[in-house]
Design a protein around this motif. Structure first.
Motif, PDB file in Angstrom:
ATOM      1  N   ARG A   6       0.853  -1.190   0.000  1.00  0.00           N
ATOM      2  CA  ARG A   6       0.000   0.000   0.000  1.00  0.00           C
ATOM      3  C   ARG A   6       0.887   1.238   0.000  1.00  0.00           C
ATOM      4  O   ARG A   6       1.745   1.413   0.866  1.00  0.00           O
ATOM      5  CB  ARG A   6      -0.866  -0.022   1.255  1.00  0.00           C
ATOM      6  N   SER A  10      -2.965   5.884  -1.609  1.00  0.00           N
ATOM      7  CA  SER A  10      -4.177   5.339  -0.987  1.00  0.00           C
ATOM      8  C   SER A  10      -5.071   6.397  -0.373  1.00  0.00           C
ATOM      9  O   SER A  10      -6.245   6.143  -0.111  1.00  0.00           O
ATOM     10  CB  SER A  10      -3.790   4.306   0.084  1.00  0.00           C
ATOM     11  N   LEU A  18      -6.037   5.633  -7.182  1.00  0.00           N
ATOM     12  CA  LEU A  18      -6.379   4.557  -6.255  1.00  0.00           C
ATOM     13  C   LEU A  18      -6.187   3.184  -6.898  1.00  0.00           C
ATOM     14  O   LEU A  18      -5.911   2.204  -6.198  1.00  0.00           O
ATOM     15  CB  LEU A  18      -7.819   4.723  -5.771  1.00  0.00           C
ATOM     16  N   ALA A  21      -2.761   2.156  -5.907  1.00  0.00           N
ATOM     17  CA  ALA A  21      -2.378   2.250  -4.498  1.00  0.00           C
ATOM     18  C   ALA A  21      -1.786   0.951  -3.966  1.00  0.00           C
ATOM     19  O   ALA A  21      -1.073   0.959  -2.960  1.00  0.00           O
ATOM     20  CB  ALA A  21      -3.590   2.655  -3.656  1.00  0.00           C
ATOM     21  N   ASP A  22      -2.071  -0.179  -4.625  1.00  0.00           N
ATOM     22  CA  ASP A  22      -1.535  -1.466  -4.188  1.00  0.00           C
ATOM     23  C   ASP A  22      -0.367  -1.940  -5.036  1.00  0.00           C
ATOM     24  O   ASP A  22       0.106  -3.055  -4.868  1.00  0.00           O
ATOM     25  CB  ASP A  22      -2.641  -2.526  -4.222  1.00  0.00           C
TER      26      ASP A  22
END
Length: 692
Positions: A6, A10, A18, A21-22
């Motif tokens: 993350r 985020s 978004l 974000a990972d």
């Protein structure tokens, strides 16, 4: 993917950010934290710009940004910044221009730029890079290692490159000497568009083919100015709009248009649906219907307006940004059909009509499947099947309804649910114009809801705009397009229903345009306000891009506002803009459709009609003006109740007479007040003087 990945995206509002974000990439949003880290650690900046509905952005993300090995190189060698071009069009404009300067070819998305951390100047760039060498492009990881090595070893070259690049940006900002526009600019633009017109398929040029709405709108307004002299403009417009409405760029089941066609015949689109495209097409099809009364154009307006309100308007009132091209990881999967699936869904009599009308009897046109487009007109289908045209229409309507309901059960494309002020301004105008011209109050009400949402949620200090909103959070300093498009939309709403409080707010908005954005030295408007963060360039965009030019829309809206209230600060700022733009328009007329429309209106102002009286009686007067507009005269009509107090500017002099009264002005001259509805109708039927 493990939550350890993350990253700092985020907490952002952009659905595009978004989505990343990972990623294992240590992404930063654009801001001082990332810029300071790059300076302090002396690492080059990898700037990646895209948007959520972008197909190749998804491909590069999956191939490279989700790959642990590639991310490790990015994190070790660079400070990585991810930007949503829809939330930060200022950065996108600057670095798209930089890409064009460096590579000498147009950019696009995803945009991949490498920046000197000490001055944010780019030294290398491109768009999509594959994970392995192909398409005559290097593997992205290999490129990363080469760029990092270049940065470490070639500082002198880097510094010299930065200085020459900054000089180029400075020369672009200076521009050419201003000159007053004249009719020759308009005629040259018309001839260039005529020479580039596709007489078979409509539109301009070949594949890929974009609607180029601003150019079509200019041709329509030029024709309205002189229908005999500019008949070719109407022919180009109507041919193009008809071919688009029949093509696969249009969604024949759900309404609305995709962004562009990958082929010259409008058959196969790039399937993403953008709010701004549908906004400007709504206005254009509504105006085209008013001028031609072609039922096809009214149908497109109705279906597109219904799609926008059904799928793109939030419960709060604002409009979402876009629908993705992909669903379930495949481009166009939501929209295309297997022929046998359609056959099973429809009774034989309905299938017989749909098969011929939509080309299901032809070879598949999209990766072994069928994307619907009009192959055979309904009258021809009726003839082949030996049925009445009305029966063919009934069967097709039933078939469309059944297919739409079946499609509703599929996995939908992703929706970017942020609300952008500028894009909402365009859609408010589109729905308001469509509602006014086709007499649909529901569309005007939807536009009103969006306008009030923007005033409530994206306006600070009464008249300063923010650019973006999502999940209760609005932020980012407003851009030129936010102010210009919303001002233009507000003036359209005033033609639907007069509200003095709204006009007073629009005057404040216009004052912000002049005080915060105008280039007082050279004319025109910068894209960013005078209190915006300092970037390597302060853009002043004149050409249309995916949306109409903010300078063109600002000039047009200020001309109209200035004439309406008699405040010539606004008209003079518009004229300075047109003078500053004229050298660029002369050089590339096809790229300046919005400015061409503003120039036309400056040279040949439309009629301004102000009606005063009792609202219920004035409806007949506004209906007479609306119906007469199809004859060719460009006209703006504002119906103001006799009870409205404290009107600003010269509107205060438009006094209420016994009964109703029409005040008509054109340019710098006004007629005597018209005191009866019959006299007003007689005036509306008087042929207008035409000029080239």
């Amino acid at each position: 993917m493990d939550s350890i990945h993350r990253n700092r995206l985020s907490s952002e509002t952009s659905p595009y950010l978004l989505q990343h974000a990972d990623n294992p990439v240590d992404w930063y949003p654009w801001g001082e934290e990332a810029l300071e880290k790059a300076r302090k650690e002396d690492k080059p900046i990898l700037l990646s710009i895209g948007y959520s509905a972008c197909h190749w952005c998804h491909v590069m993300a999956h191939e490279s940004f989700e790959d642990e090995a590639t991310a490790a190189v990015m994190n070790e060698q660079f400070v990585n910044i991810k930007v949503d071009r829809e939330e930060r069009p200022d950065l996108d404009k600057i670095y798209q221009l930089a890409h064009q300067i460096i590579t000498r070819r147009p950019g696009g998305w995803p945009l991949t730029m490498f920046l000197n951390p000490h001055n944010q100047l780019p030294f290398f760039g491109g768009t999509y890079f594959p994970n392995t060498a192909r398409y005559q492009l290097p593997a992205f990881r290999t490129l990363l290692e080469q760029i990092a090595e270049y940065y470490r070893r070639r500082r002198q070259d880097l510094n010299e490159h930065g200085k020459s690049f900054a000089d180029i940006l400075q020369s672009i900002r200076q521009g050419e000497e201003a000159e007053a526009p004249d009719a020759s600019v308009l005629i040259r633009a018309k001839r260039e568009l005529e020479s580039n017109f596709d007489t078979v398929n409509g539109g301009f040029g070949g594949a890929p083919k974009f609607p180029q709405v601003s150019n079509l709108e200019f041709l329509l307004h030029l024709w309205l100015q002189n229908p005999h002299e500019h008949a070719s403009g109407l022919r180009i417009l109507t041919t193009t709009l008809a071919k688009m409405a029949e093509g696969g760029i249009y969604d024949h089941l759900g309404g609305g248009f995709a962004r562009y066609s990958v082929d010259a015949a409008w058959q196969i689109p790039h399937f993403e649906k953008m709010l701004y495209d549908n906004a400007v097409l709504l206005s254009l099809y509504a105006e085209a219907w008013q001028s031609t009364r072609a039922p096809m154009f009214a149908k497109v307006v109705e279906e597109t307006a219904e799609w926008v309100i059904r799928e793109m308007q939030s419960p709060e009132g604002g409009f979402y940004s876009s629908l993705d091209a992909d669903s379930e990881g495949e481009e166009g999967k939501y929209y295309v059909w297997d022929r046998e699936e359609i056959r099973e869904l429809l009774p034989p009599d309905e299938y017989a009509v749909a098969e011929l009308h939509y080309g299901l009897d032809q070879a598949p046109n999209f990766e072994g499947q069928w994307h619907l487009h009009v192959e055979t007109s309904l009258p021809e289908v009726a003839g082949v099947l030996g049925i009445e045209p009305a029966e063919a229409e009934r069967r097709l309507a039933a078939a469309r309804s059944a297919l739409f309901q079946a499609r509703e059960n599929r996995v939908r494309p992703g929706r970017d649910d942020k609300v952008l002020t500028a894009w909402n301004g365009l859609m408010i105008k589109g729905l308001a114009a469509a509602g006014r011209l086709l007499e649909c109050k529901a569309w005007i009400d939807a536009a009103e809801r969006a306008f009030e949402f923007l005033r409530r949620e994206l306006c600070v200090d009464e008249d300063r705009l923010l650019a973006t909103y999502k999940d209760g959070r609005a932020h980012l300093n407003g851009y030129l397009d936010d102010y210009a498009f919303l001002l233009d939309a507000g003036l359209e709403l005033l033609q639907c229903e007069w509200r003095t409080d709204r006009l007073n707010w629009l005057l404040k908005l216009a004052d912000q345009l002049l005080s915060r954005f105008e280039d007082r030295e050279r004319g025109g408007f910068f894209f960013t306000s005078d209190d915006h963060e300092e970037l390597i360039q302060r853009p002043k965009a004149l050409m249309d891009e995916s949306m109409p030019s903010g300078n063109g829309v600002a000039a047009l809206a200020l001309l109209r506002l200035g004439h309406l209230v008699g405040d010539y600060r606004y008209t003079e700022a518009a004229e300075r803009t047109l003078q500053a733009a004229t050298p660029s328009v002369r050089q590339y007329p096809h790229a300046h459709g919005a400015l061409l429309s503003a120039m036309l209106e400056s040279l040949h102002p439309p009629q301004f009609v102000v009606l005063r009286g009792q609202p219920e009686v004035l409806r007949a007067w506004t209906a007479a003006a609306r119906d007469a507009q199809a004859s060719g005269t460009r006209r703006l009509v504002f119906a103001i109740s006799a009870e409205e107090p404290s009107l600003p500017g010269i509107l205060a002099e438009r006094r209420v007479e016994p009964g109703e009264v029409a005040y008509v002005c054109e340019g710098m001259s006004c007629l005597a007040p018209i005191l009866s509805l019959q006299d007003f109708r007689d005036f509306l039927q008087t042929p207008a003087e035409t000029t080239p």
